[in-house]
Design a protein around this motif. Structure first.
Motif, short mmCIF file in Angstrom:
data_model
loop_
_atom_site.label_atom_id
_atom_site.label_comp_id
_atom_site.label_asym_id
_atom_site.label_seq_id
_atom_site.Cartn_x
_atom_site.Cartn_y
_atom_site.Cartn_z
N MET A 64 -4.25 0.91 -6.54
CA MET A 64 -3.80 1.86 -5.53
C MET A 64 -3.14 3.09 -6.18
N THR A 65 -2.48 2.86 -7.30
CA THR A 65 -1.89 4.00 -8.02
C THR A 65 -2.98 4.90 -8.57
N ARG A 66 -4.01 4.31 -9.17
CA ARG A 66 -5.13 5.14 -9.65
C ARG A 66 -5.78 5.87 -8.48
N ALA A 67 -5.91 5.18 -7.35
CA ALA A 67 -6.55 5.81 -6.18
C ALA A 67 -5.79 7.05 -5.72
N SER B 56 0.84 -1.21 0.00
CA SER B 56 0.00 0.00 0.00
C SER B 56 0.86 1.25 0.00
N GLY B 57 1.92 1.22 0.79
CA GLY B 57 2.77 2.40 0.93
C GLY B 57 3.48 2.81 -0.35
N VAL B 58 3.77 1.85 -1.23
CA VAL B 58 4.48 2.18 -2.46
C VAL B 58 3.65 3.10 -3.35
N SER B 59 2.32 3.02 -3.25
CA SER B 59 1.49 3.94 -4.04
C SER B 59 1.66 5.38 -3.53
N GLY B 60 1.96 5.52 -2.24
CA GLY B 60 2.29 6.85 -1.71
C GLY B 60 3.58 7.37 -2.32
N ASP B 61 4.54 6.47 -2.55
CA ASP B 61 5.78 6.86 -3.22
C ASP B 61 5.50 7.36 -4.64
N VAL B 62 4.52 6.73 -5.30
CA VAL B 62 4.16 7.16 -6.65
C VAL B 62 3.58 8.57 -6.62
#
Length: 331
Positions: free
Chosen positions: A138-141, A38-44
């Motif tokens: 999660m990236t789209r989110a 989940s956290g990696v989408s925050g990195d994106v």
């Protein structure tokens, strides 16, 4: 797991449920909290905002919110696929205690319950996946939370990237990406992977490759950032050269966006340590769409990890050790 990898394009294009009257106002300071897949989408999101805005973005991957951080009054985004990640839930409770502006991305669980209870904005993703298998969703989110100050439509960029990935998947026989992934998986085999990136994007993807190899293939992997590794890690290949050659595979994730000196450093690295360790060099596409660039390398790395699992006769879905740890922590 392969079916989820091949579904990345569809995930990027999927319309997601949002809270009623969902709207993102401009902000200057953003704190993102999330762990693991989940956290990696925050990195994106941080990657995108750093490229297009002057917003201060911090990605936090541990418990709670320090008081000194809360005193900045950042906008907060809490990301947990399950909605029950204990580090993230603690951070939400801190945001409530400090009266911060906060939002949530989740498929359910405590995070979504808290968002509804406190009338906070949320984006809900479909449930039923392991977090790492929901990276496209999660990236789209997180793209729903791009500040209007960026002036760009990142949801549309997700659509375009999704179409690009689907075209690759639909033409597997003609696209070398699949044969490339299989070849890299065989080069790594049971070795420890060491993955170097030389731009913010390729370093982010290197971390994704690492965690996918960890979780899907149950194999060890580590990352390094060029040029930082030239100030320390390059010396590590000097001792026990035979062990390095036998037990490690070095992977370079390359980009046309590299600083010219970064490109030179990669080439010199091959000259200096090429006789001590086997090196695989992977060149990314060069698209004006940052999401396409990101997910081209992501798709390749995800395929590598699944092919490795198959080669090693490993079940990519098995997360027994993680689940055992969670139970022990609760006990």
């Amino acid at each position: 797991m392969i079916e989820h990898v091949l579904d990345l394009g569809n995930q990027l294009k999927k319309e997601l449920e949002t809270s009623k009257n969902f709207e993102v106002q401009s902000y200057k300071d953003l704190l993102i909290v999330g762990m693991g897949g989940s956290g990696v989408s925050g990195d994106v999101l941080q990657l995108v905002l750093n490229k297009t805005t002057q917003i201060n973005v911090e990605v936090r991957k541990t418990y709670g919110i320090p008081k000194v951080t809360a005193q900045r009054k950042p906008k907060c985004l809490f990301i947990s696929y399950s909605g029950n990640t204990e580090e993230t839930v603690e951070a939400v409770n801190d945001a409530i205690k400090y009266n911060l502006d906060w939002s949530v991305i989740s498929s359910g669980g405590s995070l979504l319950e808290l968002a509804k209870e406190h009338s906070r904005p949320f984006v809900k993703v479909p449930e039923g996946l392991q977090p790492r298998a929901a990276f496209g969703l999660m990236t789209r989110a997180v793209m729903h939370y791009v500040s209007p100050d960026s002036g760009l439509d990142y949801l549309e960029k997700c659509n375009q990237a999704g179409t690009y990935l689907n075209e690759i998947v639909a033409n597997q026989a003609e696209n070398e990406l699949f044969s490339q992934a299989l070849q890299i998986s065989k080069e790594i085999n049971s070795k420890t992977s060491v993955i170097y990136g030389g731009t913010p994007l390729t370093y982010l993807v290197a971390q994704r490759w690492k965690t996918q190899i960890n979780e899907n293939a149950k194999s060890k992997a580590f990352v390094g950032y060029m040029p930082e590794i030239h100030h320390n890690e390059i010396l590590s290949w000097e001792a026990n050269k035979e062990d390095s050659k036998k037990n490690y595979q070095l992977l370079f994730l390359r980009s046309s966006d590299e600083n010219s000196q970064i490109g030179k450093r990669f080439e010199l690295t091959k000259e200096i340590i090429g006789d001590k360790i086997d090196i695989s060099e992977i060149k990314n596409i060069s698209s004006e769409n940052i999401i396409s660039n990101l997910f081209h390398l992501t798709l390749l790395g995800d395929l590598v990890s699944v092919y490795m699992a198959d080669n090693l006769q490993i079940d990519p879905y098995d997360i027994t050790a993680i689940e055992k740890l969670k139970k022990l922590l609760k006990g």
